[in-house]
Design an enzyme around this catalytic site. Sequence first.
Site, PDB file in Angstrom:
ATOM      1  N   HIS A  73       4.839   0.168   0.104  1.00  0.00           N
ATOM      2  CA  HIS A  73       5.519  -0.653   1.103  1.00  0.00           C
ATOM      3  C   HIS A  73       4.566  -1.714   1.649  1.00  0.00           C
ATOM      4  O   HIS A  73       3.365  -1.696   1.368  1.00  0.00           O
ATOM      5  CB  HIS A  73       6.087   0.236   2.231  1.00  0.00           C
ATOM      6  CG  HIS A  73       5.079   1.105   2.906  1.00  0.00           C
ATOM      7  ND1 HIS A  73       4.562   2.243   2.332  1.00  0.00           N
ATOM      8  CD2 HIS A  73       4.462   0.996   4.108  1.00  0.00           C
ATOM      9  CE1 HIS A  73       3.691   2.801   3.156  1.00  0.00           C
ATOM     10  NE2 HIS A  73       3.609   2.059   4.240  1.00  0.00           N
ATOM     11  N   HIS A  84       0.846  -1.192   0.000  1.00  0.00           N
ATOM     12  CA  HIS A  84       0.000   0.000   0.000  1.00  0.00           C
ATOM     13  C   HIS A  84       0.885   1.248   0.000  1.00  0.00           C
ATOM     14  O   HIS A  84       2.098   1.160   0.210  1.00  0.00           O
ATOM     15  CB  HIS A  84      -0.896   0.014   1.252  1.00  0.00           C
ATOM     16  CG  HIS A  84      -0.139   0.180   2.528  1.00  0.00           C
ATOM     17  ND1 HIS A  84       0.520  -0.860   3.157  1.00  0.00           N
ATOM     18  CD2 HIS A  84       0.096   1.272   3.301  1.00  0.00           C
ATOM     19  CE1 HIS A  84       1.101  -0.420   4.245  1.00  0.00           C
ATOM     20  NE2 HIS A  84       0.870   0.882   4.360  1.00  0.00           N
ATOM     21  N   ARG A 100       6.285  -9.106  16.002  1.00  0.00           N
ATOM     22  CA  ARG A 100       6.866  -7.806  15.634  1.00  0.00           C
ATOM     23  C   ARG A 100       5.986  -6.695  16.183  1.00  0.00           C
ATOM     24  O   ARG A 100       4.752  -6.794  16.143  1.00  0.00           O
ATOM     25  CB  ARG A 100       6.958  -7.683  14.108  1.00  0.00           C
ATOM     26  CG  ARG A 100       7.441  -6.325  13.628  1.00  0.00           C
ATOM     27  CD  ARG A 100       7.541  -6.290  12.104  1.00  0.00           C
ATOM     28  NE  ARG A 100       8.189  -5.084  11.649  1.00  0.00           N
ATOM     29  CZ  ARG A 100       7.549  -3.957  11.357  1.00  0.00           C
ATOM     30  NH1 ARG A 100       6.234  -3.887  11.480  1.00  0.00           N
ATOM     31  NH2 ARG A 100       8.210  -2.898  10.960  1.00  0.00           N
ATOM     32  N   ASP A 121       0.783   5.121   1.926  1.00  0.00           N
ATOM     33  CA  ASP A 121       0.079   5.819   3.004  1.00  0.00           C
ATOM     34  C   ASP A 121      -0.703   6.994   2.406  1.00  0.00           C
ATOM     35  O   ASP A 121      -0.202   7.716   1.550  1.00  0.00           O
ATOM     36  CB  ASP A 121       1.065   6.290   4.071  1.00  0.00           C
ATOM     37  CG  ASP A 121       1.689   5.104   4.809  1.00  0.00           C
ATOM     38  OD1 ASP A 121       1.201   3.971   4.659  1.00  0.00           O
ATOM     39  OD2 ASP A 121       2.675   5.326   5.537  1.00  0.00           O
TER      40      ASP A 121
HETATM   41  O1  LIG Z   1       4.385  -1.516  10.909  1.00  0.00           O
HETATM   42  C1  LIG Z   1       5.093  -0.891  10.117  1.00  0.00           C
HETATM   43  O2  LIG Z   1       6.327  -0.925  10.162  1.00  0.00           O
HETATM   44  C2  LIG Z   1       4.487  -0.077   9.013  1.00  0.00           C
HETATM   45  C3  LIG Z   1       3.024   0.170   9.180  1.00  0.00           C
HETATM   46  C4  LIG Z   1       2.417   0.808   7.960  1.00  0.00           C
HETATM   47  O3  LIG Z   1       2.942   0.790   6.891  1.00  0.00           O
HETATM   48  C5  LIG Z   1       1.124   1.490   8.088  1.00  0.00           C
HETATM   49  O4  LIG Z   1       0.479   1.379   9.149  1.00  0.00           O
HETATM   50  O5  LIG Z   1       0.711   2.152   7.120  1.00  0.00           O
HETATM   51 FE   LIG Z   2       2.031   2.194   5.575  1.00  0.00          FE
END
Ligand SMILES: O=C(O)CCC(=O)C(=O)O
Ligand SMILES: [Fe+2]
Length: 142
Positions: free
Chosen positions: A98, A42, A108, A44
Site C-alpha cells: 500500500h 510498502h 490529511r 507493514d
Molecule cells: O496513513 C495511512 O493511512 C497509512 C499509514 C501507513 O501505511 C503506515 O504508517 O505504514
Molecule cells: Fe503501512
Amino acid sequence: MGLPPGFFRKYTADSDSSFHFFAALHYFPATEEDGSVGLSKHEDGKALTFVLQDTVGGLEVLKDGEWVSVEPINGTIIINIGDLIQVLTNKKLKSATHRVVRKPGMHRHSMIYVVNVDADKWIEPLPEFTDKVGKPLVQVGL
Ligand SMILES: O=C(O)CCC(=O)C(=O)O
Ligand SMILES: [Fe+2]
C-alpha cells in the site's frame, strides 16, 4: 484462521519487548514542487496495523497490479496484515502493498496503532499452514 481463541497471546506476553506503538500522521497537501508521494509503496513489517483515516482519502492498496483507493468510511478502522502474520500463516493471509498519495490543497491526518510480537519470538510458518512435510516457504528470525 482455525486457531484456538487466544492463540496469539503467547507472542505478545512481554509488552516491554514487543513495543506496540501509536502514531498520529499529518500529510501536507501535494505541490508541484514536492510531488504527491505521502508514503511510498510498502508492506507493514509487524503483525497488524490499525489505521484510522480522516475523510480526505489517499490510502491505496495494490490489487492485481492496480492501485485501488481505500475510500474513507465514517466510523471504520482499516486493519492491515503485516509481514509477521504473513509468515506465520505461510502466506494464507497476505501483507498488502500500500501507499499514501497526497492531494493538492488538502491536509490529511491518520492515526495508526501497530501491533508487534515480543522481540525474542521465533517466527516461521505455523504447522497449521504448512504441507505434510512442514516445509516453510519463508523463514524470518526477529
Ligand atoms: O496513513 C495511512 O493511512 C497509512 C499509514 C501507513 O501505511 C503506515 O504508517 O505504514
Ligand atoms: Fe503501512
